[in-house]
Design a protein around this motif. Sequence first.
Motif, PDB file in Angstrom:
ATOM      1  N   ASN A   6       6.220  16.154   7.035  1.00  0.00           N
ATOM      2  CA  ASN A   6       6.145  16.927   8.279  1.00  0.00           C
ATOM      3  C   ASN A   6       4.972  16.504   9.148  1.00  0.00           C
ATOM      4  O   ASN A   6       4.828  16.963  10.275  1.00  0.00           O
ATOM      5  CB  ASN A   6       6.071  18.426   7.976  1.00  0.00           C
ATOM      6  N   PHE A   7       4.124  15.602   8.640  1.00  0.00           N
ATOM      7  CA  PHE A   7       3.040  15.034   9.442  1.00  0.00           C
ATOM      8  C   PHE A   7       3.610  13.994  10.393  1.00  0.00           C
ATOM      9  O   PHE A   7       3.519  14.105  11.611  1.00  0.00           O
ATOM     10  CB  PHE A   7       1.979  14.441   8.517  1.00  0.00           C
TER      11      PHE A   7
ATOM     12  N   LYS B  75      -1.121  24.980  10.766  1.00  0.00           N
ATOM     13  CA  LYS B  75      -0.002  24.523   9.949  1.00  0.00           C
ATOM     14  C   LYS B  75      -0.497  23.544   8.900  1.00  0.00           C
ATOM     15  O   LYS B  75      -1.325  22.674   9.185  1.00  0.00           O
ATOM     16  CB  LYS B  75       1.055  23.841  10.835  1.00  0.00           C
ATOM     17  N   PHE B  76       0.008  23.682   7.684  1.00  0.00           N
ATOM     18  CA  PHE B  76      -0.276  22.728   6.618  1.00  0.00           C
ATOM     19  C   PHE B  76       0.590  21.492   6.841  1.00  0.00           C
ATOM     20  O   PHE B  76       1.797  21.600   7.092  1.00  0.00           O
ATOM     21  CB  PHE B  76       0.023  23.337   5.252  1.00  0.00           C
ATOM     22  N   ILE B  77       0.012  20.292   6.764  1.00  0.00           N
ATOM     23  CA  ILE B  77       0.769  19.068   7.000  1.00  0.00           C
ATOM     24  C   ILE B  77       0.635  18.129   5.799  1.00  0.00           C
ATOM     25  O   ILE B  77      -0.381  18.128   5.100  1.00  0.00           O
ATOM     26  CB  ILE B  77       0.328  18.350   8.295  1.00  0.00           C
ATOM     27  N   TYR B  78       1.680  17.347   5.580  1.00  0.00           N
ATOM     28  CA  TYR B  78       1.716  16.446   4.434  1.00  0.00           C
ATOM     29  C   TYR B  78       2.593  15.256   4.765  1.00  0.00           C
ATOM     30  O   TYR B  78       3.427  15.295   5.692  1.00  0.00           O
ATOM     31  CB  TYR B  78       2.269  17.164   3.200  1.00  0.00           C
ATOM     32  N   GLY B  79       2.427  14.176   4.016  1.00  0.00           N
ATOM     33  CA  GLY B  79       3.252  13.000   4.231  1.00  0.00           C
ATOM     34  C   GLY B  79       2.966  11.909   3.216  1.00  0.00           C
ATOM     35  O   GLY B  79       1.893  11.868   2.610  1.00  0.00           O
TER      36      GLY B  79
ATOM     37  N   SER C 148       0.836  -1.195   0.000  1.00  0.00           N
ATOM     38  CA  SER C 148       0.000   0.000   0.000  1.00  0.00           C
ATOM     39  C   SER C 148       0.872   1.248   0.000  1.00  0.00           C
ATOM     40  O   SER C 148       1.902   1.302   0.691  1.00  0.00           O
ATOM     41  CB  SER C 148      -0.922   0.022   1.224  1.00  0.00           C
ATOM     42  N   LEU C 149       0.485   2.244  -0.792  1.00  0.00           N
ATOM     43  CA  LEU C 149       1.139   3.548  -0.819  1.00  0.00           C
ATOM     44  C   LEU C 149       0.083   4.608  -0.540  1.00  0.00           C
ATOM     45  O   LEU C 149      -1.017   4.563  -1.103  1.00  0.00           O
ATOM     46  CB  LEU C 149       1.789   3.805  -2.181  1.00  0.00           C
ATOM     47  N   GLY C 150       0.400   5.570   0.319  1.00  0.00           N
ATOM     48  CA  GLY C 150      -0.579   6.587   0.684  1.00  0.00           C
ATOM     49  C   GLY C 150       0.003   7.992   0.654  1.00  0.00           C
ATOM     50  O   GLY C 150       1.196   8.193   0.931  1.00  0.00           O
ATOM     51  N   LEU C 151      -0.826   8.952   0.328  1.00  0.00           N
ATOM     52  CA  LEU C 151      -0.473  10.368   0.341  1.00  0.00           C
ATOM     53  C   LEU C 151      -1.417  11.087   1.286  1.00  0.00           C
ATOM     54  O   LEU C 151      -2.637  10.996   1.133  1.00  0.00           O
ATOM     55  CB  LEU C 151      -0.582  10.975  -1.063  1.00  0.00           C
ATOM     56  N   SER C 152      -0.862  11.790   2.287  1.00  0.00           N
ATOM     57  CA  SER C 152      -1.673  12.491   3.292  1.00  0.00           C
ATOM     58  C   SER C 152      -1.497  13.999   3.158  1.00  0.00           C
ATOM     59  O   SER C 152      -0.370  14.491   3.062  1.00  0.00           O
ATOM     60  CB  SER C 152      -1.262  12.057   4.705  1.00  0.00           C
ATOM     61  N   LEU C 153      -2.619  14.715   3.169  1.00  0.00           N
ATOM     62  CA  LEU C 153      -2.628  16.174   3.146  1.00  0.00           C
ATOM     63  C   LEU C 153      -3.630  16.651   4.189  1.00  0.00           C
ATOM     64  O   LEU C 153      -4.717  16.081   4.307  1.00  0.00           O
ATOM     65  CB  LEU C 153      -3.022  16.709   1.768  1.00  0.00           C
ATOM     66  N   GLY C 154      -3.263  17.696   4.938  1.00  0.00           N
ATOM     67  CA  GLY C 154      -4.192  18.153   5.958  1.00  0.00           C
ATOM     68  C   GLY C 154      -3.751  19.430   6.634  1.00  0.00           C
ATOM     69  O   GLY C 154      -2.897  20.158   6.125  1.00  0.00           O
ATOM     70  N   ALA C 155      -4.340  19.671   7.797  1.00  0.00           N
ATOM     71  CA  ALA C 155      -4.067  20.902   8.539  1.00  0.00           C
ATOM     72  C   ALA C 155      -4.048  20.612  10.022  1.00  0.00           C
ATOM     73  O   ALA C 155      -4.756  19.730  10.515  1.00  0.00           O
ATOM     74  CB  ALA C 155      -5.122  21.961   8.226  1.00  0.00           C
ATOM     75  N   ARG C 156      -3.215  21.346  10.738  1.00  0.00           N
ATOM     76  CA  ARG C 156      -3.142  21.268  12.186  1.00  0.00           C
ATOM     77  C   ARG C 156      -3.536  22.610  12.771  1.00  0.00           C
ATOM     78  O   ARG C 156      -3.349  23.654  12.143  1.00  0.00           O
ATOM     79  CB  ARG C 156      -1.709  20.931  12.619  1.00  0.00           C
ATOM     80  N   GLY C 157      -4.069  22.598  13.993  1.00  0.00           N
ATOM     81  CA  GLY C 157      -4.426  23.837  14.656  1.00  0.00           C
ATOM     82  C   GLY C 157      -5.924  24.085  14.655  1.00  0.00           C
ATOM     83  O   GLY C 157      -6.725  23.189  14.381  1.00  0.00           O
ATOM     84  N   GLN C 158      -6.294  25.300  14.926  1.00  0.00           N
ATOM     85  CA  GLN C 158      -7.719  25.642  15.032  1.00  0.00           C
ATOM     86  C   GLN C 158      -8.467  25.376  13.740  1.00  0.00           C
ATOM     87  O   GLN C 158      -9.644  24.993  13.759  1.00  0.00           O
ATOM     88  CB  GLN C 158      -7.867  27.103  15.441  1.00  0.00           C
TER      89      GLN C 158
ATOM     90  N   GLY D  84       7.369  -2.213  16.855  1.00  0.00           N
ATOM     91  CA  GLY D  84       8.371  -1.263  17.310  1.00  0.00           C
ATOM     92  C   GLY D  84       8.491  -0.154  16.296  1.00  0.00           C
ATOM     93  O   GLY D  84       8.333  -0.379  15.089  1.00  0.00           O
ATOM     94  N   ARG D  85       8.755   1.057  16.767  1.00  0.00           N
ATOM     95  CA  ARG D  85       8.802   2.206  15.869  1.00  0.00           C
ATOM     96  C   ARG D  85       9.943   3.144  16.246  1.00  0.00           C
ATOM     97  O   ARG D  85      10.182   3.403  17.415  1.00  0.00           O
ATOM     98  CB  ARG D  85       7.463   2.963  15.900  1.00  0.00           C
ATOM     99  N   ILE D  86      10.635   3.638  15.230  1.00  0.00           N
ATOM    100  CA  ILE D  86      11.618   4.705  15.400  1.00  0.00           C
ATOM    101  C   ILE D  86      11.048   5.941  14.731  1.00  0.00           C
ATOM    102  O   ILE D  86      10.791   5.947  13.529  1.00  0.00           O
ATOM    103  CB  ILE D  86      12.976   4.339  14.781  1.00  0.00           C
ATOM    104  N   SER D  87      10.824   6.997  15.501  1.00  0.00           N
ATOM    105  CA  SER D  87      10.168   8.205  15.006  1.00  0.00           C
ATOM    106  C   SER D  87      11.141   9.376  14.964  1.00  0.00           C
ATOM    107  O   SER D  87      12.014   9.499  15.809  1.00  0.00           O
ATOM    108  CB  SER D  87       8.977   8.563  15.908  1.00  0.00           C
ATOM    109  N   LEU D  88      10.935  10.227  13.984  1.00  0.00           N
ATOM    110  CA  LEU D  88      11.744  11.442  13.870  1.00  0.00           C
ATOM    111  C   LEU D  88      10.905  12.704  13.975  1.00  0.00           C
ATOM    112  O   LEU D  88      11.330  13.682  14.580  1.00  0.00           O
ATOM    113  CB  LEU D  88      12.504  11.439  12.541  1.00  0.00           C
TER     114      LEU D  88
END
Length: 326
Positions: free
Chosen positions: A206-207, A175-179, A135-145, A255-259
């Motif tokens: 940056n998501f 903030k605009f977020i993507y991943g 599976s391949l995914g593209l995420s677009l969104g927003a953070r904050g109010q 298990g996960r390694i996060s940045l």
Amino acid sequence: MKFKQLIFIRSVLTFIVIINVITFLNAQDRVRNNAVYFYHDNDVFRFKHNSDQFYSFGLFLGYRQTIKEQSGFNKAFFFVKNKESSKLLYGANLSVKGFTPEFEKNLNNAEIRPFAGITVLEQNLSSAQEKRFYSLGLSLGARGQISGAEWIQDNFHRLIDSPVFEGWENQLSNKFIYGVSGTYAFSVPVAKWIQIVPESKAAIGNFQTYLQQGVIIRAGIFNSSLSNTKYYGTNLNNTSKKAKNEYFLFAKGFGRISLIDTTLGKEAIGNTTNALNKRNRMAGFDFGLMMQSGPVGIRLSRHLISADSNFSTRHTYGSLGLSYLF
């Protein structure tokens, strides 16, 4: 009656009513190429303590369909041969989540996470075969109010006559977020009633940016083929009039390694990325029950030390999910 008990009872009763209505309206067997689903995460679904204090709620609304003309797509995107059992699927998932403060509200403390609301639209393309899933995914969104998470939670609490949380006054900025993310899994048959599925995940943006390795164990009555199972939402386009129903327990350790995680508040003091340290190395455990009877699917699960919001090693919550094939 306590607040969290009231929410839990109302959620379960609503869940049961919806399932019965859908089953009554459409009980006939036919080939189904589309699916809609809804999941609700909430820390009030816990049976100990009043609040998780890290992950407050999540609402997920999604759609999935099979792509009939798949020969070129499967080879171009996933480098796999097209077999009769293989499927190519398109999915879209809209989620709204609210993350509660970690540790404290003092913005001068680099360890805190003020309230964070996010709204994300993920589109994904999946290739499923008998023993492989990609599976391949593209995420677009927003953070904050502007995410609307605060508005949703506050109005729900007013609806049930419960106090609203004050922590939203410290919500992270807009903030605009993507991943971009990817998943690869393969099956290891153990017995007729048991299956092991190693699963690898990765994301960049940056998501969220992370590497994750997990193992899933399924036990019960299930479709062993990864191209026809509720677990990955691939139980579409079944040519048999009576597709095999599924009733199984699952457990997943990882298990996960996060940045990077956009729900963190460290950028409030000038740090936009997070150095790799022991807090970035995490482990999680999910378990639950999945059922598919005709067009109706149900998911009940519990998440312990989940890494849904990175860097928080202690949050737990429950999930209720409903899906419908058409």
